[in-house]
Design a protein around this motif. Structure first.
Motif, PDB file in Angstrom:
ATOM      1  N   LEU A  58     -48.104 -28.324  -3.278  1.00 10.57           N
ATOM      2  CA  LEU A  58     -48.043 -27.259  -3.475  1.00 10.57           C
ATOM      3  C   LEU A  58     -49.301 -26.288  -3.484  1.00 10.57           C
ATOM      4  N   THR A  59     -50.349 -27.037  -3.199  1.00 10.00           N
ATOM      5  CA  THR A  59     -51.728 -26.289  -3.058  1.00 10.00           C
ATOM      6  C   THR A  59     -51.936 -25.721  -1.784  1.00 10.00           C
ATOM      7  N   GLU A  60     -52.024 -24.437  -1.708  1.00 10.84           N
ATOM      8  CA  GLU A  60     -52.215 -23.840  -0.465  1.00 10.84           C
ATOM      9  C   GLU A  60     -53.836 -23.791   0.230  1.00 10.84           C
ATOM     10  N   ASP A  61     -53.598 -23.864   1.545  1.00 13.61           N
ATOM     11  CA  ASP A  61     -55.010 -23.691   2.317  1.00 13.61           C
ATOM     12  C   ASP A  61     -55.918 -25.191   2.108  1.00 13.61           C
ATOM     13  N   VAL A  62     -55.267 -26.352   1.982  1.00 15.20           N
ATOM     14  CA  VAL A  62     -55.746 -27.621   2.042  1.00 15.20           C
ATOM     15  C   VAL A  62     -55.105 -28.607   2.847  1.00 15.20           C
ATOM     16  N   ILE A  63     -55.790 -29.600   3.374  1.00 20.67           N
ATOM     17  CA  ILE A  63     -55.178 -30.737   4.191  1.00 20.67           C
ATOM     18  C   ILE A  63     -54.890 -31.845   2.871  1.00 20.67           C
ATOM     19  N   PRO A  64     -53.684 -32.174   2.627  1.00 21.86           N
ATOM     20  CA  PRO A  64     -53.362 -33.019   1.695  1.00 21.86           C
ATOM     21  C   PRO A  64     -53.593 -34.689   2.221  1.00 21.86           C
ATOM     22  N   TYR A  65     -53.693 -35.496   1.356  1.00 20.77           N
ATOM     23  CA  TYR A  65     -53.940 -36.805   1.519  1.00 20.77           C
ATOM     24  C   TYR A  65     -53.415 -37.613   0.372  1.00 20.77           C
ATOM     25  N   TRP A  66     -52.207 -38.492   0.841  1.00 22.01           N
ATOM     26  CA  TRP A  66     -51.555 -39.322  -0.533  1.00 22.01           C
ATOM     27  C   TRP A  66     -51.789 -40.835  -0.136  1.00 22.01           C
ATOM     28  N   ASN A  67     -51.975 -41.550  -1.079  1.00 22.76           N
ATOM     29  CA  ASN A  67     -51.882 -42.802  -1.082  1.00 22.76           C
ATOM     30  C   ASN A  67     -51.358 -43.596  -2.338  1.00 22.76           C
ATOM     31  N   TYR A  68     -50.708 -44.537  -2.205  1.00 24.95           N
ATOM     32  CA  TYR A  68     -49.982 -45.188  -3.521  1.00 24.95           C
ATOM     33  C   TYR A  68     -50.370 -46.810  -3.620  1.00 24.95           C
ATOM     34  N   THR A  69     -50.225 -47.131  -4.764  1.00 22.43           N
ATOM     35  CA  THR A  69     -50.561 -48.441  -4.953  1.00 22.43           C
ATOM     36  C   THR A  69     -49.543 -49.175  -6.027  1.00 22.43           C
ATOM     37  N   ASN A  70     -49.609 -50.556  -6.182  1.00 27.70           N
ATOM     38  CA  ASN A  70     -48.820 -51.058  -7.277  1.00 27.70           C
ATOM     39  C   ASN A  70     -49.538 -51.222  -8.298  1.00 27.70           C
ATOM     40  N   ALA A  71     -49.218 -51.886  -9.488  1.00 28.14           N
ATOM     41  CA  ALA A  71     -49.848 -52.175 -10.494  1.00 28.14           C
ATOM     42  C   ALA A  71     -51.007 -53.362 -10.422  1.00 28.14           C
ATOM     43  N   ALA A  72     -50.920 -53.986  -9.094  1.00 32.48           N
ATOM     44  CA  ALA A  72     -51.964 -54.855  -9.000  1.00 32.48           C
ATOM     45  C   ALA A  72     -53.161 -54.031  -8.253  1.00 32.48           C
ATOM     46  N   GLY A  73     -52.965 -52.914  -7.831  1.00 32.71           N
ATOM     47  CA  GLY A  73     -54.021 -52.098  -6.848  1.00 32.71           C
ATOM     48  C   GLY A  73     -53.678 -52.444  -5.420  1.00 32.71           C
TER      49      GLY A  73
END
Length: 283
Positions: A58-73
């Motif tokens: 929901l942040t304007e004027d940025v390029i988003p980058y997501w990444n996700y991990t489990n509990a072990a990293g």
């Protein structure tokens, strides 16, 4: 097996392919300075699917980058879509990371932890998953010494082709192995495809235990061990079998498990066949 787990989650994920390079594209953004406190994101569990996580920038004027991990990293996926989602088939705690790319650089948000309460019922709906693993609780199998070994054609249990089979009682095949405790295999779905195999030595009661992960393909009837463990066996009548990690599933029921390795044609004058090992639940 971690790699296999990553691959399965990636295939289940929606919109996890990065569609652009943030470093290359951020020069087109407005010249703003962003503080981490100004990042506005939403990370929620889909109310219609308790194993699906929806991530929205929901942040304007940025390029988003997501990444996700489990509990072990372990890295389970990434995306740079404004709104993306992924399915986590296993219960557990996962961490979602978000980075906003601006003309001035990259700004990371506070990581978000999210808990998945249960394994995905749809993903593990086939009865064989429960028969093999007993879900998160785990299930231990040992050789059924009433009929621990057998031989069959390469196409068995198909209804045609090379589908002969001989599954004798122990008394009729006692020459193949000594009647003793040969160890155990334990499978569970507690946060991953976990397996632990304890193998008894040929001439002693010493056991070696190896843990790793497994993959089960019910369409091709294959069970693959990853990370070190090999399929439990008894005796030493198998010098012409070299592959003990990618095995054929002949049967999975609540009380019976039959797995087979293939004899190497290049190492025997008798030709190829399947050597079957028969297991029962540990008492």
């Amino acid at each position: 097996m971690k790699n296999m787990f990553k691959m399965i989650v990636a295939l289940l994920a929606v919109g996890t392919i990065v569609s652009c390079d943030p470093v290359e594209d951020r020069d087109s953004l407005p010249a703003i300075t962003l503080d981490a406190s100004e990042i506005n994101i939403s990370v929620t569990i889909d109310p219609s699917d308790p194993n699906k996580v929806i991530m929205t920038n929901l942040t304007e004027d940025v390029i988003p980058y997501w990444n996700y991990t489990n509990a072990a990293g372990d890295d389970l996926g990434h995306s740079n879509l404004q709104t993306t989602s992924t399915v986590f088939p296993f219960a557990g705690t996962y961490t979602v990371y978000f980075t906003a790319y601006t003309r001035g650089g990259a700004v990371a948000a506070q990581p978000v932890n999210i808990t998945i309460a249960n394994n995905d019922e749809d993903y593990f709906s086939a009865a064989e998953w429960g028969y093999l693993t007993n879900g998160t609780e785990g299930k231990t199998w040992v050789l059924d010494m009433d009929s621990p070994i057998g031989w069959c054609g390469l196409d068995y249990p198909a209804s045609s082709g090379d589908n002969w089979a001989w599954f004798p009682t122990y008394n009729d095949a006692s020459w193949a192995m000594v009647n003793k405790d040969w160890g155990s295999m334990t499978f569970n779905l507690d946060g991953n495809y976990n397996v632990s195999i304890s193998q008894t030595a040929l001439a002693t009661t010493d056991q070696t235990t190896k843990t790793g992960t497994f993959s089960l393909n019910l369409d091709t009837d294959r069970l693959i061990f990853n990370g070190g463990p090999e399929m439990l066996y008894g005796g030493d009548y198998y010098p012409d079998c070299s592959n003990w990690v990618n095995v054929h599933v002949l049967e999975i029921t609540e009380t019976s498990l039959r797995l087979a390795v293939v004899r190497d044609q290049s190492r025997t004058g008798e030709g190829q066949c399947q050597i079957m090992f028969h297991y029962k639940p540990a008492e």
